[in-house]
Design a protein around this motif. Structure first.
Motif, short mmCIF file in Angstrom:
data_model
loop_
_atom_site.label_atom_id
_atom_site.label_comp_id
_atom_site.label_asym_id
_atom_site.label_seq_id
_atom_site.Cartn_x
_atom_site.Cartn_y
_atom_site.Cartn_z
N PHE B 166 0.85 -1.19 0.00
CA PHE B 166 0.00 0.00 0.00
C PHE B 166 0.89 1.25 0.00
O PHE B 166 1.97 1.25 0.60
CB PHE B 166 -0.88 0.03 1.23
CG PHE B 166 -1.74 -1.20 1.41
CD1 PHE B 166 -2.47 -1.71 0.35
CD2 PHE B 166 -1.82 -1.84 2.64
CE1 PHE B 166 -3.27 -2.84 0.51
CE2 PHE B 166 -2.61 -2.96 2.81
CZ PHE B 166 -3.34 -3.47 1.75
N ASP B 167 0.38 2.32 -0.60
CA ASP B 167 1.14 3.58 -0.60
C ASP B 167 0.96 4.35 0.69
O ASP B 167 1.79 5.18 1.04
CB ASP B 167 0.69 4.46 -1.78
CG ASP B 167 1.12 3.86 -3.11
OD1 ASP B 167 1.88 2.87 -3.07
OD2 ASP B 167 0.68 4.35 -4.17
N GLN B 168 -0.18 4.13 1.38
CA GLN B 168 -0.44 4.89 2.61
C GLN B 168 -0.47 3.95 3.81
O GLN B 168 -1.07 2.89 3.72
CB GLN B 168 -1.82 5.57 2.53
CG GLN B 168 -2.00 6.52 1.38
CD GLN B 168 -3.34 7.22 1.53
OE1 GLN B 168 -3.50 8.09 2.37
NE2 GLN B 168 -4.31 6.83 0.71
N PRO B 169 0.12 4.37 4.91
CA PRO B 169 -0.01 3.54 6.11
C PRO B 169 -1.46 3.53 6.60
O PRO B 169 -2.17 4.53 6.43
CB PRO B 169 0.91 4.21 7.13
CG PRO B 169 1.10 5.60 6.63
CD PRO B 169 0.92 5.57 5.13
N GLY B 170 -1.89 2.40 7.15
CA GLY B 170 -3.25 2.31 7.67
C GLY B 170 -4.25 1.74 6.69
O GLY B 170 -5.39 1.46 7.04
N MET B 171 -3.80 1.56 5.44
CA MET B 171 -4.72 0.98 4.46
C MET B 171 -4.93 -0.50 4.74
O MET B 171 -4.15 -1.15 5.42
CB MET B 171 -4.16 1.15 3.04
CG MET B 171 -4.35 2.54 2.46
SD MET B 171 -3.66 2.67 0.79
CE MET B 171 -4.74 1.61 -0.17
N GLY B 172 -5.99 -1.02 4.17
CA GLY B 172 -6.26 -2.45 4.28
C GLY B 172 -7.24 -2.84 3.20
O GLY B 172 -7.90 -1.99 2.60
N ILE B 173 -7.28 -4.13 2.89
CA ILE B 173 -8.23 -4.56 1.85
C ILE B 173 -9.17 -5.63 2.41
O ILE B 173 -8.86 -6.33 3.37
CB ILE B 173 -7.52 -5.12 0.59
CG1 ILE B 173 -6.65 -6.33 0.94
CG2 ILE B 173 -6.75 -4.03 -0.10
CD1 ILE B 173 -6.19 -7.11 -0.29
N THR B 174 -10.32 -5.71 1.80
CA THR B 174 -11.22 -6.84 2.01
C THR B 174 -11.47 -7.48 0.66
O THR B 174 -11.69 -6.78 -0.33
CB THR B 174 -12.56 -6.41 2.64
OG1 THR B 174 -13.45 -7.52 2.56
CG2 THR B 174 -13.16 -5.23 1.91
N LEU B 175 -11.37 -8.79 0.60
CA LEU B 175 -11.71 -9.48 -0.65
C LEU B 175 -13.04 -10.21 -0.49
O LEU B 175 -13.37 -11.10 -1.25
CB LEU B 175 -10.58 -10.45 -1.05
CG LEU B 175 -9.25 -9.76 -1.36
CD1 LEU B 175 -8.17 -10.77 -1.70
CD2 LEU B 175 -9.39 -8.77 -2.50
N ASN B 176 -13.81 -9.79 0.54
CA ASN B 176 -15.06 -10.51 0.80
C ASN B 176 -16.05 -10.43 -0.36
O ASN B 176 -16.93 -11.26 -0.47
CB ASN B 176 -15.73 -9.97 2.08
CG ASN B 176 -15.02 -10.49 3.32
OD1 ASN B 176 -14.09 -11.30 3.21
ND2 ASN B 176 -15.46 -10.05 4.48
N SER B 177 -15.90 -9.43 -1.20
CA SER B 177 -16.82 -9.34 -2.34
C SER B 177 -16.31 -10.15 -3.53
O SER B 177 -16.85 -10.05 -4.63
CB SER B 177 -17.01 -7.87 -2.73
OG SER B 177 -15.75 -7.27 -2.87
#
Lengths: 717, 332
Positions: B166-177
């Motif tokens: 990630f380019d920004q700290p604190g980002m996160g992803i969900t692949l639930n979709s």
């Protein structure tokens, strides 16, 4: 060691050593890990159609069980084996294994016994009472506190907070272990898979710190969350009913959507920083005196909604407000506090028109003030005239006080052992008193035996106590089966915790072990063993009946010490190689029949125990001296004794054989030495030793003294 | 973090997979036995059904199917402790991502571009932020939510076979979709590779392997978005089918605040209560169902055309909507 080493007693010492070695082997083989046993096929047999056994959980040994329905499978329960979560060793030292199925709601669907080695249920009472006992769990919820009560004393009223189930007579400790196994393992699964938060255990709730206080205004307390506020307008309530039959039933709401429906403040007033600031010091102290340590919530509300309708009975539990914690309802009641509360509420809150209540939370609700709770108000709408349909909607308010206001409980695994000690406080105190009396009496043996007749009365009285109280009432007969558990626990493979389940047995064990170091095995075998006491009474009856005793020929005296070690060896070998048969071989002990079950058992066992007692009437303490494996194991350990407490004279053995002949246990050698590993501490020889009438050297000494006196007189004449 | 979510979903009816009970009863009667194994995975109920096999073959196939599901949970399961995606979200970096994750990210990239940013897997920080408020019975103001909203943006994420970052700290992803759909694709492939010729895969989204017993199409039930345990009707399942619904996880009783978030505004979209998409691949159907929920009917229809997919939906006001090619014979 003081024992004379003739060839044969040397052999018995060697056998004792061998027994100890075998005990080590038992530990080694018993260390096999315990683990679940059921595979998919077995689960499908346990949950046949219309159930469907789901794929096992990815992380935990849990099987989701589904119920087939018309358009899919509905999750019915999580099934698991208790041994995977809470392997509490029972009295055999082996944990029992239960199949437990818990519904997503927290209700138990089914509890069954997969395997168990509880001595009392293996043979004794048989497994049926246990099967019937666990059946009672179906339908109970782990959100309730499930308590075991004596059979027949169950409170027929059951509520959402507590449930009672019938115990099993004579298996009090075993069913408590089972109850703990069910609840603790089900809670673990519920926390992992049902979103249950950490359980509410009365021993683990926090207590408010008395000294945390600073003056705060109402607004400051609101800001800090010490007071929580819920304000609902007509429109907000209408939205909640939208789409239901309750929609649009409130004309006032439609006319004035912005109008106030409910304005509620709540605060936990037993916490000093909250209560003192809200109620003022004087009122708060008065309240605290009357609350008697229970937590309490203040609830005040204005608006159209009320939680105290006209039908509300003071002191009751209101229908329209509720408190819950960890997904379980908290039991509370109106405390009927009629002092006017002069609360520093904001000006727009009409205190004169408000409903006020102090709600006392039941101490047994185990409400934890340091954990979040949910307060909810219920709005009811009715549709129809005669039998109106009731539609309700709940509005919630989270309440949570910061942890630093509280003394937090220690973070332990929290088995409910404390309650066991509490519930047996009567037995524990009587037993403690009895053990102290024995310790003092034995420590002051000279005073004890001063009057031979007084001593005889004391001894018989104490043995009656041992048989009736220690054995039959407190159920603290030690057994070789129990020793297996002890060995396992020492090895680190079992746990010492199970000893705590049975306080009286633990007390007798500790006392017997301590006494082993001081006086030897005799303290337990001669004073504290209920079956030993029973045999002693059989012997006394024989004496009164003047039954002729059948003695062993002298030359077999040493040889006769050996069989008990062989019995012990057979039991230990069985435990190593055929561990599931160990309990059966341990039936050589008549303890379970005669003491635990008070002869209420099938005929062969009763015949065996009675036969031993009858043999004991013709040959004193036959079982204790020749067969008892527990006695053998204590004899094997008796080298740790450090006190030669039986006084001896130079003349003992050479030439005097008085004590040896009188010793009913054959524990005195021809040489006059005491074989402490065979001594039952009956004190007969101590009585003789101290008696000027019975001790031959003393009698002779007196004779000599009299003769000298006579000679002196004669000489003087 | 997701324990509440898990709880809620698991209480729900497990994938109304086989639709009408008639199929089941009929096939059991006529001897072409169906073997069905339900389970719990990806925070929902799943179920695999195979036909045309004897018991031991069927059990082996079901074991293999579930093994694949468990494998994927360890890669992209947000509630599976120690999963790759949790490490990525915790550390902001994941070396040597599993091909499964890369394939999902590639689909995410396609749908993100084609939808003009209406689909975005980096909404996770906002989701967590909302959920933490909801748990306390509160809701953040727009200003309070702004920092979490600022962390959204799939263009701030880079990925190739060497790393995801990630380019920004604190980002996160969900692949639930994407996960449920991807799992359906994978399990269908595993079963087909084992020689299973008839199977109904329900991993939260559905996919058919071959046709159902007696060479009839498998039938999938379409859930009612407002009545738990009820269905709107059925649709034949020849390919893959995925559903997005505001009811699956909601923070407000009226479903206005729910797990489907418009990454461009930070709010839950207002148009659809439920959207069902049929596509060749379940992973694509899955992503499209979410994207169409966010875009609404008109723009949604355009997006579906790009991917050669069909959809059926119920709006929050109760109106039925569908693309022309959706098989509506057994639906309202």
């Amino acid at each position: 060691m003081p024992e004379t080493r003739t060839g044969l007693s040397g052999l018995s010492v060697a056998l004792a050593r061998l027994s100890a070695l075998l005990a080590m082997l038992v530990c080694f083989f018993a260390a096999q890990a315990v683990a679940s046993t059921l595979d998919r096929g077995a689960m499908e047999k346990l949950f046949p159609e219309p159930f469907r056994v789901g794929e096992r959980d990815a992380a935990l040994p849990i099987w989701p069980i589904f119920r087939q329905s018309y358009n899919g499978d509905v999750l019915a329960a999580y099934a698991f084996e208790s041994i995977d979560f809470e392997p509490i060793p029972g009295f055999s030292g082996t944990p029992l294994d239960l199949l437990i199925a818990i519904k997503p709601s927290g209700e138990l669907l089914d509890v069954r016994v997969l395997s168990q080695h509880e001595p009392v249920f293996v043979d004794g009472l048989g497994p049926d009472p246990l099967m019937n006992f666990v059946k009672q769990y179906a339908g109970k919820s782990i959100k309730q506190s499930i308590k075991i009560v004596a059979p027949g004393t169950r409170d027929p009223r059951s509520d959402s907070v507590a449930a009672e189930i019938d115990g099993v007579a004579k298996a009090t400790a075993s069913v408590r272990i089972i109850n703990e196994t069910v609840i603790e393992s089900a809670l673990q699964v519920a926390r992992a898979r049902l979103g249950f938060s950490r359980g509410r255990d009365p021993n683990r709730v926090a207590h408010a710190k008395e000294d945390v206080f600073e003056p705060l205004t109402f607004e400051q307390m609101l800001d800090r969350g010490y007071i929580r506020h819920l304000r609902l307008t007509n429109a907000e309530v209408e939205v909640a009913f939208k789409g239901s039959d309750g929609e649009g039933l409130d004309p006032q709401a439609r006319a004035d959507p912005k109008g106030l429906f409910a304005d509620v403040y709540i605060a936990e007033v037993d916490v000093p920083i909250v209560g003192r600031n809200l109620l003022g010091d004087k009122n708060w102290r008065k309240l605290m005196d009357q609350l008697d340590g229970a937590p309490a919530m203040l609830v005040v509300s204005t608006g159209r909604w009320t939680f105290m309708p006209e039908s509300f009975v003071p002191g009751a539990t209101p229908d329209f407000i509720a408190l819950s914690q960890a997904d379980a309802p908290v039991a509370w009641r109106d405390f009927v506090w009629r002092d006017r509360l002069d609360l520093p509420v904001p000006k727009d809150f009409d205190l004169a028109q408000a409903d006020e209540a102090i709600m006392r939370i039941a101490p047994q609700a185990a409400f934890d003030p340091a954990s979040p709770s949910i307060f909810s108000i219920r709005v009811l709408r009715e549709k129809g005239q005669i039998y109106p349909e009731r539609i309700t909607r709940d509005f919630t308010l989270a309440y949570s006080l910061p942890k630093n206001l509280f003394i937090l409980p220690p973070d332990d695994s929290g088995l409910g052992i404390g309650s066991i000690w509490k519930s047996r406080v009567r037995d524990i105190s009587i037993l403690a008193a009895g053990l102290i009396v024995l310790a003092v009496a034995l420590a002051r043996q000279q005073a004890l035996v001063r009057s031979p007749r007084g001593f005889q009365i004391f001894r018989l009285a104490y043995l009656a106590f041992t048989l009736v109280f220690i054995g039959w009432i407190a159920q603290a007969q030690l057994s070789i089966v129990w020793l297996f558990g002890l060995i396992k626990a020492i090895k680190g493979e079992g746990s010492f915790v199970f000893f705590l389940w049975d306080p009286p047995t633990l007390m007798v064990t500790l006392f017997a072990l301590a006494a082993l170091f001081i006086w030897g095995r005799g303290t337990f075998c001669g004073w504290l063993c209920p079956f030993g006491a029973l045999q002693e009474f059989a012997g006394e009856i024989a004496r009164l009946l003047r039954l002729r005793q059948i003695g062993l020929p002298q030359r077999y005296e040493h040889l006769s010490r050996i069989p008990k070690f062989l019995v012990l060896a057979v039991i230990l070998i069985t435990a190593v190689f055929f561990s599931n048969q160990a309990e059966k071989v341990a039936e050589v002990e008549p303890f379970k029949t005669s003491i635990t079950l008070i002869f209420m058992r099938s005929a062969p066992f009763v015949l065996y125990a009675v036969a031993l007692l009858i043999v004991g009437m013709f040959h004193y303490k036959f079982f204790c001296r020749y067969l008892c494996p527990l006695g053998a194991s204590l004899a094997a350990l008796s080298f740790v004794r450090w006190w030669k407490w039986i006084p001896r004279r130079r003349e003992c053995g050479a030439p005097c054989q008085m004590c040896r002949v009188k010793c009913r246990y054959g524990a005195i050698e021809r040489s006059g030495e005491i074989v402490y590993s065979e001594c039952f501490q009956c004190m007969d020889c101590v009585v003789i030793h101290d008696s000027p009438q019975k001790c031959v050297p003393l009698v002779l000494e007196q004779k000599r003294a009299r003769r000298r006196e006579r000679q002196k007189l004669e000489a003087a004449q | 973090m997701t324990s509440n979510r898990r709880q809620m979903l698991r209480l729900a009816l497990v994938g109304a997979g086989l639709g009408a009970s008639g199929v089941w009863a009929a096939s059991q009667r006529r001897g072409e036995k169906l073997f069905r194994r339900p389970g719990l995975a990806f925070d929902t109920g799943v179920a695999l059904t195979v036909a045309g096999l004897d018991k031991s073959e069927a059990e082996a196939a079901l074991d293999a199917g579930f093994a694949e599901i468990r494998r994927l949970e360890r890669i992209v399961g947000l509630s599976t402790s120690g999963s790759d995606i949790r490490r990525l979200n915790a550390e902001g970096f994941l070396a040597k991502p599993d091909p499964a994750m890369l394939e999902m990210l590639a689909v995410a990239e396609d749908v993100h571009r084609a939808s003009g940013g209406a689909f975005d897997v980096t909404v996770q920080p906002l989701w967590i932020f909302y959920d933490s408020f909801a748990k306390r019975g509160a809701w953040p103001t727009n200003e309070e939510a702004a920092p979490a909203r600022a962390l959204i943006g799939q263009n701030f994420m880079r990925f190739d076979e060497n790393a995801v970052s990630f380019d920004q700290p604190g980002m996160g992803i969900t692949l639930n979709s994407l996960t449920h759909g991807y799992a359906a694709d994978r399990v269908a492939k595993v079963l087909a590779d084992l020689g299973v010729r008839r199977a109904f895969v329900d991993t939260g989204e559905m996919e058919a392997v071959g046709r159902g017993p007696h060479d009839r199409d498998w039938t999938a039930a379409v859930k009612h978005p407002r009545q738990p345990d009820a269905m709107l009707g059925t649709a034949p399942l020849t390919r893959a089918m995925a559903t997005a619904g505001d009811y699956a996880y909601t923070w407000s009783a009226d479903y206005s605040r729910n797990h489907i978030l418009d990454p461009r505004t930070g709010f839950s979209p207002a148009s659809f209560a439920t959207v069902v998409v049929i596509a060749q691949r379940a992973v694509v159907a899955d992503a499209l169902s979410t994207a169409v929920s966010v875009l609404g009917p008109d723009e949604g229809a355009k997006l579906l055309k790009n991917f050669d997919a069909e959809a059926y939906g119920i709006t929050k006001t109760g109106n039925v909507w569908s693309t022309p090619g959706f098989p509506r014979d057994h639906l309202a």
